[in-house]
Write an enzyme that holds these catalytic residues in place. Structure first.
Site, PDB file in Angstrom:
ATOM      1  N   HIS A   9       7.560   7.297   5.332  1.00 58.58           N
ATOM      2  CA  HIS A   9       6.716   7.962   6.323  1.00 58.58           C
ATOM      3  C   HIS A   9       6.152   6.921   7.266  1.00 58.58           C
ATOM      4  O   HIS A   9       5.709   5.856   6.846  1.00 58.58           O
ATOM      5  CB  HIS A   9       5.582   8.748   5.651  1.00 58.58           C
ATOM      6  CG  HIS A   9       4.857   7.977   4.599  1.00 58.58           C
ATOM      7  ND1 HIS A   9       5.381   7.788   3.334  1.00 58.58           N
ATOM      8  CD2 HIS A   9       3.687   7.314   4.617  1.00 58.58           C
ATOM      9  CE1 HIS A   9       4.549   7.050   2.625  1.00 58.58           C
ATOM     10  NE2 HIS A   9       3.508   6.737   3.373  1.00 58.58           N
ATOM     11  N   HIS A  15       3.060   6.159   9.542  1.00 56.60           N
ATOM     12  CA  HIS A  15       1.695   6.547   9.909  1.00 56.60           C
ATOM     13  C   HIS A  15       1.566   6.361  11.421  1.00 56.60           C
ATOM     14  O   HIS A  15       1.854   5.269  11.927  1.00 56.60           O
ATOM     15  CB  HIS A  15       0.668   5.628   9.248  1.00 56.60           C
ATOM     16  CG  HIS A  15       0.615   5.675   7.757  1.00 56.60           C
ATOM     17  ND1 HIS A  15      -0.353   6.368   7.069  1.00 56.60           N
ATOM     18  CD2 HIS A  15       1.390   5.107   6.809  1.00 56.60           C
ATOM     19  CE1 HIS A  15      -0.181   6.206   5.763  1.00 56.60           C
ATOM     20  NE2 HIS A  15       0.878   5.445   5.576  1.00 56.60           N
ATOM     21  N   GLY A  49       0.788  -1.236   0.000  1.00 47.45           N
ATOM     22  CA  GLY A  49       0.000   0.000   0.000  1.00 47.45           C
ATOM     23  C   GLY A  49       0.811   1.272   0.000  1.00 47.45           C
ATOM     24  O   GLY A  49       0.248   2.356   0.164  1.00 47.45           O
TER      25      GLY A  49
HETATM   26  P1  5GP Z   1       1.133   5.376   1.855  1.00 44.55           P
HETATM   27  O1  5GP Z   1      -0.064   4.910   1.068  1.00 44.55           O
HETATM   28  O2  5GP Z   1       2.297   5.705   0.935  1.00 44.55           O
HETATM   29  O3  5GP Z   1       1.524   4.480   2.994  1.00 44.55           O
HETATM   30  O4  5GP Z   1       0.684   6.709   2.565  1.00 44.55           O
HETATM   31  C1  5GP Z   1       0.590   7.933   1.913  1.00 44.55           C
HETATM   32  C2  5GP Z   1      -0.330   8.795   2.737  1.00 44.55           C
HETATM   33  O5  5GP Z   1      -0.154  10.140   2.340  1.00 44.55           O
HETATM   34  C3  5GP Z   1      -1.804   8.464   2.551  1.00 44.55           C
HETATM   35  O6  5GP Z   1      -2.378   8.111   3.810  1.00 44.55           O
HETATM   36  C4  5GP Z   1      -2.396   9.748   1.985  1.00 44.55           C
HETATM   37  O7  5GP Z   1      -3.688  10.022   2.509  1.00 44.55           O
HETATM   38  C5  5GP Z   1      -1.386  10.796   2.387  1.00 44.55           C
HETATM   39  N1  5GP Z   1      -1.283  11.932   1.496  1.00 44.55           N
HETATM   40  C6  5GP Z   1      -1.310  11.909   0.133  1.00 44.55           C
HETATM   41  N2  5GP Z   1      -1.133  13.138  -0.369  1.00 44.55           N
HETATM   42  C7  5GP Z   1      -0.997  13.965   0.716  1.00 44.55           C
HETATM   43  C8  5GP Z   1      -0.788  15.384   0.846  1.00 44.55           C
HETATM   44  O8  5GP Z   1      -0.664  16.133  -0.119  1.00 44.55           O
HETATM   45  N3  5GP Z   1      -0.701  15.879   2.117  1.00 44.55           N
HETATM   46  C9  5GP Z   1      -0.810  15.076   3.221  1.00 44.55           C
HETATM   47  N4  5GP Z   1      -0.725  15.666   4.421  1.00 44.55           N
HETATM   48  N5  5GP Z   1      -1.014  13.736   3.132  1.00 44.55           N
HETATM   49  C10 5GP Z   1      -1.102  13.197   1.892  1.00 44.55           C
END
Ligand code: 5GP
Ligand code: ZN
Length: 114
Positions: free
Chosen positions: A100, A102, A93
């Site tokens: 990052h 979460h 995911g």
């Molecule tokens: P991943 O899917 O890579 O583990 O998490 C990426 C996260 O970044 C997602 O939960 C998504 O909602 C968040 N996200 C995507 N674009 C942005 C943005 O422009 N600003 C912020 N604050 N979060 C974002």
């Protein structure tokens, strides 16, 4: 030119609701929150994923985890419990390839995750 979204947040080229900052880390709210507390913790320097972060250098991964805990304390979820998740790779995911953590809390979190 660096097209990384989270590098642009670090550079203040894109706005974010930043709630905590340390020398080498930044924490800001996820724009699509999955829990009452959903904060992303990043190293300010670009590393693609958790494995690259672990390889990066002296203690940067530690800094990210310390910031994750500081965020949980600040958000009032440290005692009730919180989850720290590094989605690593597309199959898990990961959609943004700047590592990052979460930080999720403020509700009951089920296990196993989906
Ligand atoms: P991943 O899917 O890579 O583990 O998490 C990426 C996260 O970044 C997602 O939960 C998504 O909602 C968040 N996200 C995507 N674009 C942005 C943005 O422009 N600003 C912020 N604050 N979060 C974002
Ligand atoms: Zn980046």
């Amino acid at each position: 030119m660096n097209e990384c979204l989270f590098c642009k947040i670090v550079a203040k080229e894109i706005p974010a609701e930043i709630i905590y900052e340390s020398g080498r880390t930044l924490a800001f709210r996820d724009t699509n929150p999955q829990a009452p507390t959903h904060v992303l913790v990043i190293p300010k320097g670009h590393h693609a994923n958790a494995a690259m972060l672990a390889d990066a250098d002296d203690g940067l991964a530690d800094d990210v985890l310390k910031t994750a805990h500081a965020v949980a304390v600040q958000e009032g979820v440290a005692d009730s419990g919180y989850r720290v998740v590094f989605n690593t790779g597309p199959g898990a995911g990961q959609t943004i390839f700047h590592v990052h953590a979460h930080v999720l809390g403020g509700r009951d979190l089920t296990w196993p995750p989906g």
